[in-house]
Motif scaffolding. Structure first.
Motif, PDB file in Angstrom:
ATOM      1  N   ILE A 179      -2.881   1.595  -1.676  1.00 28.34           N
ATOM      2  CA  ILE A 179      -3.045   3.022  -1.445  1.00 28.34           C
ATOM      3  C   ILE A 179      -4.053   3.629  -2.407  1.00 28.34           C
ATOM      4  O   ILE A 179      -4.243   4.838  -2.456  1.00 28.34           O
ATOM      5  N   GLY A 180      -4.690   2.812  -3.209  1.00 31.33           N
ATOM      6  CA  GLY A 180      -5.735   3.323  -4.090  1.00 31.33           C
ATOM      7  C   GLY A 180      -5.239   4.232  -5.185  1.00 31.33           C
ATOM      8  O   GLY A 180      -5.929   5.169  -5.590  1.00 31.33           O
ATOM      9  N   CYS A 181      -4.055   3.952  -5.706  1.00 31.01           N
ATOM     10  CA  CYS A 181      -3.475   4.866  -6.702  1.00 31.01           C
ATOM     11  C   CYS A 181      -3.921   4.556  -8.121  1.00 31.01           C
ATOM     12  O   CYS A 181      -3.715   5.350  -9.019  1.00 31.01           O
ATOM     13  N   ASN A 203      -9.598  -3.300 -11.791  1.00 30.58           N
ATOM     14  CA  ASN A 203     -10.141  -2.043 -11.297  1.00 30.58           C
ATOM     15  C   ASN A 203      -9.983  -1.998  -9.787  1.00 30.58           C
ATOM     16  O   ASN A 203      -9.774  -3.021  -9.140  1.00 30.58           O
ATOM     17  N   VAL A 204     -10.025  -0.779  -9.242  1.00 29.30           N
ATOM     18  CA  VAL A 204      -9.842  -0.598  -7.804  1.00 29.30           C
ATOM     19  C   VAL A 204     -11.066   0.130  -7.277  1.00 29.30           C
ATOM     20  O   VAL A 204     -11.418   1.201  -7.768  1.00 29.30           O
ATOM     21  N   GLU A 205     -11.732  -0.481  -6.311  1.00 30.63           N
ATOM     22  CA  GLU A 205     -12.954   0.110  -5.775  1.00 30.63           C
ATOM     23  C   GLU A 205     -12.728   0.635  -4.372  1.00 30.63           C
ATOM     24  O   GLU A 205     -11.959   0.071  -3.612  1.00 30.63           O
ATOM     25  N   VAL A 226       2.182   0.003  -6.942  1.00 30.92           N
ATOM     26  CA  VAL A 226       2.957   0.948  -6.152  1.00 30.92           C
ATOM     27  C   VAL A 226       2.995   0.533  -4.680  1.00 30.92           C
ATOM     28  O   VAL A 226       4.024   0.622  -4.015  1.00 30.92           O
ATOM     29  N   GLY A 227       1.865   0.058  -4.175  1.00 35.49           N
ATOM     30  CA  GLY A 227       1.829  -0.357  -2.778  1.00 35.49           C
ATOM     31  C   GLY A 227       2.478  -1.711  -2.550  1.00 35.49           C
ATOM     32  O   GLY A 227       2.601  -2.146  -1.417  1.00 35.49           O
ATOM     33  N   ARG A 228       2.884  -2.364  -3.612  1.00 34.54           N
ATOM     34  CA  ARG A 228       3.471  -3.712  -3.545  1.00 34.54           C
ATOM     35  C   ARG A 228       2.563  -4.651  -2.756  1.00 34.54           C
ATOM     36  O   ARG A 228       3.009  -5.411  -1.898  1.00 34.54           O
TER      37      ARG A 228
HETATM   38  S1  SF4 Z   1      -1.272  -0.225  -7.980  1.00 34.38           S
HETATM   39 FE1  SF4 Z   1      -1.287  -1.435  -6.092  1.00 34.38          FE
HETATM   40  S2  SF4 Z   1      -1.480   0.117  -4.467  1.00 34.38           S
HETATM   41 FE2  SF4 Z   1      -2.060   1.137  -6.367  1.00 34.38          FE
HETATM   42  S3  SF4 Z   1      -4.305   0.851  -6.446  1.00 34.38           S
HETATM   43 FE3  SF4 Z   1      -3.408  -0.846  -7.573  1.00 34.38          FE
HETATM   44  S4  SF4 Z   1      -3.305  -2.483  -6.064  1.00 34.38           S
HETATM   45 FE4  SF4 Z   1      -3.570  -0.574  -4.880  1.00 34.38          FE
END
Ligand code: SF4
Ligand code: HEM
Ligand code: SF4
Lengths: 516, 242
Positions: free
Chosen positions: A17-19, A43-45, A264-266
């Protein structure tokens, strides 16, 4: 057969969910230090986007990874010859501006400013120079497609896509994006290890974690260039390179890595894969179009008697073999064939696999005439004139995959070295699982139809249930199957425990001091 | 004069060498974390090229040159016996010296005019820059004014250095040399003595074994040759683990 075990991972992109919780968990534990502020081991892109550091996927800029020339596989921007002749100045080293200048705010000014006519403000200051700066960039400047003309439009994955194809992606009605969380892939053919002149980087035999020995690193800074994923970072304060350690202290204690634990998104799964190390060299030299299949081929079946025997001969513990049999990663990667490595064409054989996202893809399909519906609506809602509807009708299911909102070509360039059929195959499976579950829970799909769809996707109903369970319901212990570390034996190996009484820990003789 | 000469040409070398040896071994053994080239390219990646590259190639050539003159004085003299070869050697060395000096000046300017580099610069860096610049300048001065250094180094300085290393210091020949040459010797030993306390330590750990080691490295906590065979009982050999 040289069987080794690797703790590897699957990230299910449909679920992210990109959190950024993962990034924060990691930062709080490992990189909240001087010189490491800019490092995001996790990191999340947003994709499409240029990523972090900017355009890391474009190896004509960063010269990372391996390249195959005249049948020989060499490091693109490092290696024995290139690395040693460029040691005094590395022409392919990214600099801090390719990431961003780390900053903080002078919060104390809010409290301590003398009384005046204006509200005090907290000015941003650089964490390097301590001087006030204008923030121009951050690790997620292009989150959720913000700044699209500068970022998303420059995504290196567009290089094989025509103007028109790109244009279609950015039409307002069709715009779509997804998230790509990244950590070090703990590769089987790590470019970082191969590039390190002082030999400070190594792969742990027992679990495949790739680590940089901080005592041996001499800041020749070649690994930063060599890692095509830009997951080795240079600490400008200590003069040492650092990278994701897969939270090995946590894994050894039986805990999931911080990013995975907190996800969070598991979306994250971690488990053991057994693989045949004797074939690595051969696979690395294969043609680009075979790379992924060959890579997946060297992952061995942990239930096969022969494999088990060979693993035991190699000293793999029973508990590890057992973990491999329960591994969620094995299920996704081998049993269901749902996950793919990121940018296999870099030839590092990454051991982090991604389930390609389906949802932004399937939600586009049809332009409908909704005048009739509009008529029925409350006058305020009438202004809604979106003609694009989410078509879930199963009849045209496979046909529509070709005209999706998110071009196959794009995903293929990321996850299958350009092979569109491979992505399509995963999509069919993901959709088949949904159709199967709809039959079970809603019941408006006939058994024949659902079975036909499953068959075409190459899944049994049982497997589809398995995918459903692990994707949607899986508990903590299903998602993370961590082999026991047998610390009790490790401690025995070192010293008589009585000798270490009163010290900080077994084997640690001196306190850690940073800097010169 | 004699006391001063004795101090600078006998005592200082011994102090410097002792400090260098003990300090470097100590730092290498116990302070591995502090052994680093402390690269600053990440913070400033453009101007470094014009400093680091000419400086390092210069210093490596000249360092090797001095080492060869020390180890094979007769070889150098034999080489120099033909004027053309002497000229080639001297001119090449001079060019490398200039390259080193230009590099050093560029490095100095770069370091003190780039705001970001201030945080990664300490006082020792300045000391080292000043010492190296002076040393290079003096070296070039000597090369230009007292020709031909490569020959008289081998016949005058090599015996002196040998006498130091063999613990029978003999300064008879060196005390008569001009003060610039003495300064060059003194600065050289000062720099050697500072190696364990500065970033210069990085040149003691050049990555030589990269040339022959295999590219990939896998490390096991447990001896792989002693792994458990399925036929031996547990107690004899332990399985290796994650
Ligand atoms: S914690 Fe999980 S759901 Fe949230 S950005 Fe990272 S990988 Fe995605
Ligand atoms: C053995 C071979 C050597 C190697 C491989 C080597 C390598 C390096 C590297 C990688 C740097 C960092 C450059 C950067 O900022 O990215 C550096 C800096 C430096 N080196 Fe060397 N070096 C060597 C020998 C020497 C010698 C013999 C000297 C001097 C006697 C020296 C003096 C310096 C100095 C002063 C710097 C700091 C430059 C600056 O950042 O201002 N080096 N070296
Ligand atoms: S992803 Fe990790 S293991 Fe692979 S090359 Fe980069 S730093 Fe090394």
């Amino acid at each position: 057969m040289d069987v080794r075990s690797q703790v590897s991972m699957v990230f299910h992109l449909d679920k992210c969910i990109g959190c950024h919780t993962c990034s924060i968990a990691c930062k709080n534990i490992w990189t909240d230090r001087k010189g490491a502020e800019y490092m995001w081991w996790n990191n999340v892109e947003t994709k499409p986007g240029t990523g972090y550091p900017t355009k890391w996927e474009d190896q004509s800029i960063y010269r990372g990874g391996w390249q195959k020339e005249n049948g020989k596989v060499t490091l693109k921007g490092a290696g024995k010859r290139r690395g040693l002749t460029n040691i005094f100045y590395n022409p392919n080293l990214p600099v801090i501006d390719d990431y961003y200048e780390p900053f903080t705010y002078k919060y104390l000014d809010l409290i301590e400013s003398p009384e005046g006519d204006d509200q005090p403000t907290a000015r941003p200051v650089s964490l390097i120079t301590g001087e006030p700066i204008d923030i121009k960039m951050g690790p997620n400047w292009d989150d959720d497609l913000s700044g699209t003309p500068d970022y998303a439009r420059n995504d290196p994955n567009f290089k094989n896509m025509s103007e028109a194809e790109q244009e279609v992606m950015f039409q307002l009605e069709k715009m779509a994006f997804f998230y790509l969380p990244r950590i070090c892939n703990h590769c089987l053919n790590p470019a970082c290890v191969a590039s390190c002149p002082s030999g400070a980087i190594y792969k742990r035999g027992e679990d495949g974690v790739v680590l940089i020995n901080q005592e041996v690193c001499r800041a020749w800074r070649m690994c930063v260039t060599a890692c095509p994923y830009k997951k080795s970072y240079y600490n400008w304060h200590t003069g040492k390179s650092e990278k994701c350690i897969l939270c090995f202290p946590r894994i050894e204690a039986g805990l999931a890595p911080a990013c995975m634990h907190s996800c969070v998104g598991r979306i994250r799964y971690l488990g053991v894969l057994l693989y045949d190390a004797s074939k690595i060299e051969d696979v690395v030299h294969d043609d680009e179009k075979n790379l992924i299949n060959r890579h997946l081929d060297i992952i061995l079946d942990p239930f096969d008697e022969k494999v088990i025997r060979a693993a035991k001969m190699n000293g793999v513990a029973d508990s590890t073999i057992h973990a491999a049999q329960n591994s969620p990663v094995y299920k996704y990667v081998k049993e269901w064939k749902l996950a793919l490595p990121l940018h296999a064409e870099f030839r590092t054989l990454p051991m982090l696999f991604y389930v390609p996202p389906l949802l932004p893809v399937m939600a586009t399909l049809k332009q409908v005439d909704n005048t009739e519906q509009s008529e029925k609506m409350n006058p305020i809602a009438k202004y809604w004139d979106d003609n694009w509807l989410y078509d879930t009708s199963t009849a045209e299911l496979w046909g529509t995959l070709d005209q999706v909102r998110f071009p196959l070509k794009y995903l293929a360039s990321m996850l299958s070295a350009g092979n569109e059929d491979m992505i399509k195959d995963k999509w069919k499976k993901l959709m088949a699982v949904r159709i199967h579950r709809r039959r079970v829970t809603v019941g408006d799909i006939s058994n024949e139809k659902a079975d036909e769809v499953l068959k075409e996707a190459g899944l049994t109903a049982e497997q589809a249930e398995g995918v459903f369970y692990l994707t949607a319901l899986a508990k903590f212990e299903d998602r993370f199957v961590i082999p026991p570390a047998h610390r009790e034996q490790a401690i025995e190996m070192m010293d008589f425990t009585g000798d270490a009484k009163g010290e900080i820990g077994f084997g640690i003789k001196s306190k850690v001091r940073r800097g010169i | 004069m004699n006391v001063l000469d004795n101090f600078f040409l006998i005592a200082l070398p011994y102090i410097a060498l002792a400090v260098f040896l003990v300090g470097s071994i100590y730092r290498y053994t116990y302070k591995g974390f502090q052994l680093s080239s402390l690269s600053s390219q990440f913070l400033e990646g453009r101007r470094l090229f014009y400093g680091s590259v000419p400086f390092h190639w210069g210093v490596l050539f000249l360092f090797t040159g001095h080492l060869i003159a020390l180890l094979f004085p007769r070889g150098v003299l034999a080489w120099n016996s033909q004027p053309v070869r002497l000229m080639i050697l001297e001119i090449t060395a001079f060019i490398f010296g200039i390259s080193m000096l230009i590099g050093l000046v560029n490095l100095l300017i770069r370091r003190y005019t780039t705001p970001r580099l201030k945080t990664v610069t300490n006082r020792m860096d300045l000391v080292i820059y000043i010492l190296l610049i002076t040393q290079t300048f003096v070296g070039l001065w000597i090369a230009y004014n007292f020709r031909w250094g490569s020959s008289w180094f081998s016949s005058l300085l090599t015996p002196y250095l040998y006498s130091i290393f063999t613990l029978q210091p003999d300064t008879a020949a060196v005390v008569l040399l001009p003060w610039t040459v003495k300064l060059h010797i003194i600065l050289a030993f000062t720099i050697v003595g500072l190696i364990p306390f500065s970033r210069l330590i990085h040149f003691l750990v050049p990555p030589i074994n990269y040339i022959w080691r295999p590219y990939q490295q896998v490390k096991w906590y447990w001896d792989r040759r002693k792994v458990r065979s399925p036929r031996t009982p547990w107690t004899l050999q332990r399985p290796k683990n994650n």
